[in-house]
Design a protein around this motif. Structure first.
Motif, PDB file in Angstrom:
ATOM      1  N   PHE A  34       1.393   3.929  -3.719  1.00  0.00           N
ATOM      2  CA  PHE A  34       1.198   3.109  -2.521  1.00  0.00           C
ATOM      3  C   PHE A  34      -0.088   2.287  -2.557  1.00  0.00           C
ATOM      4  O   PHE A  34      -0.207   1.294  -1.863  1.00  0.00           O
ATOM      5  N   ASP A  35      -1.067   2.767  -3.362  1.00  0.00           N
ATOM      6  CA  ASP A  35      -2.331   2.021  -3.395  1.00  0.00           C
ATOM      7  C   ASP A  35      -2.305   0.872  -4.397  1.00  0.00           C
ATOM      8  O   ASP A  35      -3.232   0.075  -4.457  1.00  0.00           O
ATOM      9  N   ASP A  36      -1.240   0.820  -5.187  1.00  0.00           N
ATOM     10  CA  ASP A  36      -1.162  -0.255  -6.176  1.00  0.00           C
ATOM     11  C   ASP A  36      -0.087  -1.287  -5.818  1.00  0.00           C
ATOM     12  O   ASP A  36      -0.241  -2.472  -6.093  1.00  0.00           O
ATOM     13  N   ILE A  37       0.984  -0.820  -5.192  1.00  0.00           N
ATOM     14  CA  ILE A  37       2.095  -1.730  -4.865  1.00  0.00           C
ATOM     15  C   ILE A  37       1.694  -2.633  -3.696  1.00  0.00           C
ATOM     16  O   ILE A  37       1.147  -2.150  -2.702  1.00  0.00           O
ATOM     17  N   GLN A  38       1.952  -3.934  -3.826  1.00  0.00           N
ATOM     18  CA  GLN A  38       1.691  -4.822  -2.684  1.00  0.00           C
ATOM     19  C   GLN A  38       2.610  -4.426  -1.525  1.00  0.00           C
ATOM     20  O   GLN A  38       3.738  -3.973  -1.741  1.00  0.00           O
ATOM     21  N   HIS A  39       2.128  -4.628  -0.322  1.00  0.00           N
ATOM     22  CA  HIS A  39       2.859  -4.137   0.860  1.00  0.00           C
ATOM     23  C   HIS A  39       4.185  -4.852   1.094  1.00  0.00           C
ATOM     24  O   HIS A  39       5.063  -4.349   1.793  1.00  0.00           O
ATOM     25  N   PHE A  40       4.350  -6.043   0.484  1.00  0.00           N
ATOM     26  CA  PHE A  40       5.359  -7.011   0.926  1.00  0.00           C
ATOM     27  C   PHE A  40       6.763  -6.431   1.082  1.00  0.00           C
ATOM     28  O   PHE A  40       7.424  -6.640   2.100  1.00  0.00           O
ATOM     29  N   LEU A  41       7.252  -5.724   0.065  1.00  0.00           N
ATOM     30  CA  LEU A  41       8.619  -5.211   0.142  1.00  0.00           C
ATOM     31  C   LEU A  41       8.674  -3.848   0.810  1.00  0.00           C
ATOM     32  O   LEU A  41       9.743  -3.327   1.104  1.00  0.00           O
ATOM     33  N   GLY A  84      -0.168   1.135   0.839  1.00  0.00           N
ATOM     34  CA  GLY A  84      -0.876   2.234   1.488  1.00  0.00           C
ATOM     35  C   GLY A  84      -1.700   1.772   2.674  1.00  0.00           C
ATOM     36  O   GLY A  84      -1.806   2.471   3.681  1.00  0.00           O
ATOM     37  N   ALA A  85      -2.297   0.593   2.579  1.00  0.00           N
ATOM     38  CA  ALA A  85      -3.214   0.156   3.637  1.00  0.00           C
ATOM     39  C   ALA A  85      -2.478  -0.481   4.806  1.00  0.00           C
ATOM     40  O   ALA A  85      -2.821  -0.256   5.967  1.00  0.00           O
ATOM     41  N   VAL A  86      -1.452  -1.243   4.513  1.00  0.00           N
ATOM     42  CA  VAL A  86      -0.762  -1.939   5.601  1.00  0.00           C
ATOM     43  C   VAL A  86      -0.003  -0.917   6.433  1.00  0.00           C
ATOM     44  O   VAL A  86       0.704  -0.070   5.911  1.00  0.00           O
ATOM     45  N   GLY A  87      -0.229  -0.989   7.716  1.00  0.00           N
ATOM     46  CA  GLY A  87       0.434  -0.030   8.596  1.00  0.00           C
ATOM     47  C   GLY A  87      -0.465   1.120   8.976  1.00  0.00           C
ATOM     48  O   GLY A  87      -0.130   1.928   9.819  1.00  0.00           O
ATOM     49  N   SER A  88      -1.645   1.189   8.353  1.00  0.00           N
ATOM     50  CA  SER A  88      -2.531   2.293   8.682  1.00  0.00           C
ATOM     51  C   SER A  88      -3.329   1.995   9.939  1.00  0.00           C
ATOM     52  O   SER A  88      -3.926   2.880  10.520  1.00  0.00           O
ATOM     53  N   SER A  89      -3.344   0.750  10.370  1.00  0.00           N
ATOM     54  CA  SER A  89      -4.088   0.417  11.587  1.00  0.00           C
ATOM     55  C   SER A  89      -3.311  -0.601  12.409  1.00  0.00           C
ATOM     56  O   SER A  89      -2.874  -1.622  11.900  1.00  0.00           O
TER      57      SER A  89
END
Ligand code: HEM
Length: 462
Positions: free
Chosen positions: A26-33, A70-75
């Motif tokens: 999750f920390d490497d894959i871009q959030h897009f898909l 990993g980051a998108v959606g955490s806040s």
């Protein structure tokens, strides 16, 4: 296609995943898909690198802004979400070695414009008519910005504009601004259909498929380097650091001819109820989102708005002859469910939004361009996206229909028909007009974050 969202909450909140194999990076894959942020505005910028060194300098300064799964959606306070992708020509210009470029799949190497014959993008849809430099070999990269609102989009536009000016080695070939269309309380497109109803769930994200959507799909159908529906991970383009955790996306800018669409409904339905039924037959769902298989005779807006029920149907058993949902309707083509083999190898993740101002009801078409600018994400453009275009969208004999193409999105020139099965007598609409025109498209590779750093570290002539 999926449209920009108003929802206060991220629809696929990855922070809530529990008890799932810790497999996806999750920390490497871009959030897009992986997630759909609650964006009401967006901007796509199509870029050309004047040189490898210029492109790498631009990329290096941008990497920390790219959203990870990993980051998108955490806040819930997030206001903007950035994605970066490259064409094959872009990877070449950045300095990827020839041996490595050669082992990317052929369709990606050729690019979408060169694949017009496979895709069926002829006539008005042909790349000769595309805008924004999308068919040009000088198209190297895309930056997709999803923003919470228009004000945030404008702030980011200014920031990126200043950054590009300061970098010097990058030229903006074209850009497109997108905005959700009112009313904002549900996702819909310019023809008025509720959108964002059906989407594959990826195994390992912890998301639960809604009833009728089938089991979660193996991650290797969308991200390189993971097991897919066929078995262990497929061979990766080398070097692995460049390809692992990456995905391909097919971008399409699709103009919607709202005036022509409404004229058509009026010409084929005497009453507003009949017109709504014709609209539903073209799509396979009422404009409320209610599927025709479950609501064949009358709209059921509560069903359309209920995500636990609106996908709970199949075709082979529930509507084999298409008396509810015609065999050629858009959703029956784009996901034939239990009437096609190998469906789990053909799933696509849709992202994107609407552009252009809505056309108010009762107003003649104003000639302003409006439509959907969307991405289809997958691990294999040829197996997933191109198959959908070649067979489901544009093969006149799909489902042995003889002379039909997708009524919403197929390459239509007035010579194809649409059959609406009915007892005792079916109805056939002869000579469907084009309700949409492709104004541009391109294939991009969305690398993982480590791959972005690798690309930024390359040098010319390696
Ligand atoms: C202007 C062009 C298009 C319009 C207006 C449009 C509209 C829609 C709408 C309203 C839905 C139903 C909502 C949903 O299931 O999420 C839908 C479903 C879908 N569309 Fe499109 N679409 C367009 C182009 C495309 C393209 C280019 C593709 C892929 C190549 C595509 C693939 C799909 C898929 C896979 C579904 C889900 C079907 C299902 O699972 O039942 N669409 N589309």
């Amino acid at each position: 296609m999926s449209v920009l969202q108003r929802s206060k909450y991220i629809s696929q909140d990855l922070t809530k995943r529990t008890g799932q194999p810790d497999m996806l990076d999750f920390d490497d894959i871009q959030h897009f898909l992986m997630s759909r942020p609650p964006a009401r505005a967006a901007r796509y910028e199509f870029l050309s690198f004047r040189s490898g060194v210029g492109g790498r300098a631009w990329l290096t300064g941008l990497i920390d802004k790219v959203g990870t799964a990993g980051a998108v959606g955490s806040s819930l306070l997030d206001a903007r979400w950035v994605t970066v992708g490259f064409t094959w020509n872009g990877l070449q210009t950045l300095g990827v070695a020839e041996a490595s470029l050669a082992n990317f799949p052929e369709e990606f190497r050729q690019g979408m414009a060169a694949r017009a014959g496979v895709l069926g993008t002829a006539g008005a849809n042909h790349p000769d008519h595309w805008v924004g430099g999308l068919a040009s070999p000088n198209l190297h990269a895309i930056v997709v910005l999803f923003a919470r609102d228009v004000a945030e989009r404008e702030r980011c536009r200014g920031e990126h504009g200043r950054y590009v000016a300061q970098c010097g080695g990058v030229e903006v070939l074209s850009s497109l601004d997108l905005e959700a269309i009112p009313p904002f309380d549900y996702a819909h497109e310019h023809f008025g259909y509720r959108d964002r109803l059906s989407q594959p769930v990826i195994e390992g994200t912890g998301m639960e498929p809604t009833p009728g959507s089938g089991p979660p799909i193996k991650p290797g159908e969308f991200f390189l380097g993971y097991p897919d529906e066929e078995g262990p991970a497929a061979a990766l383009p080398q070097p692995e650091i460049l390809s692992r955790n990456g995905s391909y996306v097919a971008y399409l800018r699709m103009q919607e001819h709202v005036g022509a669409f409404r004229d058509f409904l009026r010409a084929h339905g005497e009453t507003p109820e009949q017109q709504e039924l014709i609209a539903a037959k073209l799509m396979g769902r009422w404009r409320s989102g209610a599927p025709l298989v479950l609501a064949p005779d009358k709209d059921d807006p509560k069903l359309g708005a209920d995500s636990q029920r609106s996908n709970d149907f199949s075709y082979a058993k529930m509507d084999p002859h298409g008396y509810g949902c015609p065999l050629g309707a858009h959703i029956r083509r784009m996901n034939p469910r239990d009437t096609a083999a190998n469906m789990n190898r053909r799933k696509m993740i849709r992202r994107g939004g609407t552009y252009g101002p809505p056309l108010p009801e009762g107003v003649p078409d104003d000639g302003i361009e409006r439509g959907i600018a969307a991405f289809v994400g997958c691990a294999s453009l040829v197996r997933q996206f191109e198959f959908a275009m070649n067979v489901w969208t544009n093969d006149p004999n799909f489902h042995e229909l003889g002379n039909e193409r997708d009524p919403i999105f197929g390459t239509q020139d007035g010579t194809f028909d649409m059959t609406i099965p009915k007892r005792p007598i079916r109805k056939k609409i002869i000579g469907l007009p084009a309700f949409t025109t492709i104004r541009g498209g391109a294939y991009f590779f969305l690398p993982g974050i480590k791959a972005l750093r690798y690309l930024g570290s390359l040098s010319d002539g390696v």
